[in-house]
Design an enzyme around this catalytic site. Structure first.
Site, mmCIF file in Angstrom:
data_model
loop_
_atom_site.group_PDB
_atom_site.id
_atom_site.type_symbol
_atom_site.label_atom_id
_atom_site.label_comp_id
_atom_site.label_asym_id
_atom_site.label_seq_id
_atom_site.Cartn_x
_atom_site.Cartn_y
_atom_site.Cartn_z
ATOM 1 N N GLN A 294 0.810 -1.214 0.000
ATOM 2 C CA GLN A 294 0.000 0.000 0.000
ATOM 3 C C GLN A 294 0.843 1.264 0.000
ATOM 4 O O GLN A 294 0.313 2.363 -0.212
ATOM 5 C CB GLN A 294 -0.935 0.008 1.217
ATOM 6 C CG GLN A 294 -0.203 0.196 2.543
ATOM 7 C CD GLN A 294 -1.136 0.114 3.736
ATOM 8 O OE1 GLN A 294 -1.622 -0.963 4.081
ATOM 9 N NE2 GLN A 294 -1.397 1.248 4.375
ATOM 10 N N HIS B 65 -5.421 -0.633 11.909
ATOM 11 C CA HIS B 65 -4.918 -1.252 10.688
ATOM 12 C C HIS B 65 -5.862 -2.383 10.283
ATOM 13 O O HIS B 65 -6.538 -2.971 11.134
ATOM 14 C CB HIS B 65 -3.510 -1.803 10.932
ATOM 15 C CG HIS B 65 -2.813 -2.274 9.701
ATOM 16 N ND1 HIS B 65 -2.779 -1.566 8.526
ATOM 17 C CD2 HIS B 65 -2.102 -3.436 9.458
ATOM 18 C CE1 HIS B 65 -2.075 -2.227 7.628
ATOM 19 N NE2 HIS B 65 -1.661 -3.368 8.159
ATOM 20 N N ASN C 204 -0.766 -9.264 5.066
ATOM 21 C CA ASN C 204 -0.657 -7.821 5.246
ATOM 22 C C ASN C 204 -0.543 -7.148 3.875
ATOM 23 O O ASN C 204 -0.476 -7.817 2.846
ATOM 24 C CB ASN C 204 0.569 -7.500 6.119
ATOM 25 C CG ASN C 204 0.468 -6.145 6.797
ATOM 26 O OD1 ASN C 204 -0.448 -5.366 6.545
ATOM 27 N ND2 ASN C 204 1.421 -5.854 7.663
ATOM 28 N N CYS D 174 -5.250 0.425 3.765
ATOM 29 C CA CYS D 174 -5.232 -0.981 4.175
ATOM 30 C C CYS D 174 -6.629 -1.579 4.121
ATOM 31 O O CYS D 174 -6.807 -2.765 3.811
ATOM 32 C CB CYS D 174 -4.650 -1.112 5.578
ATOM 33 S SG CYS D 174 -5.489 -0.107 6.825
#
Length: 437
Positions: A133, A275, A295, A139
């Site tokens: 990202q 997050h 992630n 996110c």
């Protein structure tokens, strides 16, 4: 007894150790810069980054020297960032997410079914590659598309990488692009829009932009709805992950999380959600249960972009709050048939622009257009004096300098490359070219 010689010897020894340590860190920093392609604008900035790197080095070393830790840290791509800088640049879950009135709270359909001891949706081909990202706090978009990609693969047997950029640019009613957002709103946007475009067609840019309306109409993958897993119920979360990848909110701002390398992450971390990530499975190692988490910080972070996070932590909220804000899309319907590829845009009988472009008239005679340029339909407009294609947010152009501006008199603007319509069959336009240009 005279202690002075002994004291001087000790000071010299300490100084030698310190100099050796500084030299070692300098060499390490130079190697790290080369490996990650890092350059700095000035010597002063490089020295400041070296100091930050050194501080992070000692933090990582102190952790890795602990004998009983289940995970290790490393000098990854974030090693020249102070912790507060990292927090500002790599998160992006909306601060209002925790206060959200979650109206789609449902228990997973597999509630009464026996679940397997371990699941890894990567091995079942339901997970796309890890993306980065960058400094865009989106996110939430990566977590949402990851969950949609997963259920789409499970239902249709087709793994399609979907467009985070479409969500960033176009899903603006409640979400704020690179400024943060929430997966539930992203799911609702996909439902309301009757689908979402692919990553290939609407690729990630690392920043927000104007919504590309033509691409917004390309409904490649659809979902029927979405469900919110009841908060702080790890059993229900486990049952959901057994059936498909699930998006979750976590606290990803801890310093140890920043430098995670491998092993089962056990914290410590708070439950202040900031997050968004994607749970793609679960398992156990040496009697310790963990989640497999994807992630969106690139493959140079963690285990090729993944982290194993402690499961069954003894806290109902879960490690880093992972049980607090989980959701997943639902899908039973097939995707719509692919739209027919749009043909070229005809400017006149002899000239055309390719798909995704429009015709800008650049030369008129007695009100009749005699020459054209092709302009990108999604991001450009024909500017007012018809000699350039400009971005839609820079509609006024200076043909002499070949620059586009936001407003008249604006001295700063973005240069926008243009090109003539090169697909000509001859005829009238060719004659005009020969006579007048």
């Amino acid at each position: 007894m005279n202690y002075l010689p002994s004291l001087l010897l000790l000071l010299l020894l300490l100084s030698s150790i310190s100099l050796h340590s500084c030299s070692h860190i300098n060499q390490l920093f130079e190697a790290w810069c080369q490996h990650h392609g890092k350059t700095y604008s000035s010597h002063q900035e490089k020295q400041r980054r070296l100091e930050v790197f050194q501080d992070n080095y000692y933090f990582i070393k102190q952790h890795n020297d602990m004998a009983n830790s289940s995970f290790t840290l490393s000098l990854n791509a974030f090693a020249d960032l102070a912790h507060h800088e990292f927090q500002l640049s790599r998160l992006g879950l909306s601060a209002s997410a925790v206060k959200l009135d979650r109206r789609n709270v449902r228990e997973p359909d597999s509630l009464d079914e026996e679940i397997p001891a371990s699941v890894d949706w990567r091995k079942k081909g339901a997970v796309t590659q890890v993306e980065d990202q960058g400094r865009c706090g989106a996110c939430w978009a990566f977590a949402a598309t990851g969950a949609v990609e997963g259920i789409n693969k499970i239902v249709t047997s087709s793994l399609v990488s979907l467009s985070e950029q479409e969500l960033i640019d176009c899903d603006t009613t409640y979400n704020d692009g690179c400024g943060g957002g929430l997966m539930d709103y992203a799911y609702q946007f996909i439902i309301d829009n009757h689908g979402i475009d692919t990553e290939d067609d609407y690729p990630f840019q690392g920043q927000g932009g104007k919504c590309k309306k033509q691409k917004l109409k390309r409904h490649v993958v659809t979902i029927d709805g979405y469900k919110d897993i009841p908060a702080n119920n790890e059993k229900l979360l486990l049952q959901a992950v057994a059936t498909q990848p699930v998006s979750v909110g976590i606290c990803g701002s801890e310093r140890a999380f920043q430098f995670y390398s491998k092993g089962i992450f056990t914290g410590p971390c708070s439950t202040s959600l900031d997050h968004a990530v994607l749970i793609v499975g679960y398992g156990s190692e040496n009697g310790v249960d963990y989640w497999i988490v994807k992630n969106s910080w690139g493959t140079n972070w963690g285990m090729n972009g993944y982290i194993h996070m402690l499961r069954n932590s003894g806290n109902s909220q879960g490690l880093c709050g992972i049980n607090m804000l989980a959701s997943y899309p639902t899908k039973t319907s097939p995707n719509p048939p692919p739209p027919p590829s749009p043909g070229p845009t005809m400017c006149d009988l002899f000239t055309y622009c390719s798909q995704g472009e429009t015709c800008c008239c650049t030369w008129r005679l007695l009100g009749i257009c005699l020459k054209w340029k092709c302009c990108d339909l999604d991001s450009g407009v024909c500017c007012k004096d018809h000699n350039l294609c400009c971005p839609s947010n820079y509609p006024i152009c200076d043909t002499e300098r070949k620059k586009c501006y936001k407003s008249a008199g604006n001295v700063t603007g973005a240069t926008f490359e243009t090109r003539d319509a090169s697909r000509k069959f001859g005829g009238w336009n060719t004659l005009i070219d020969a006579l007048f240009l």
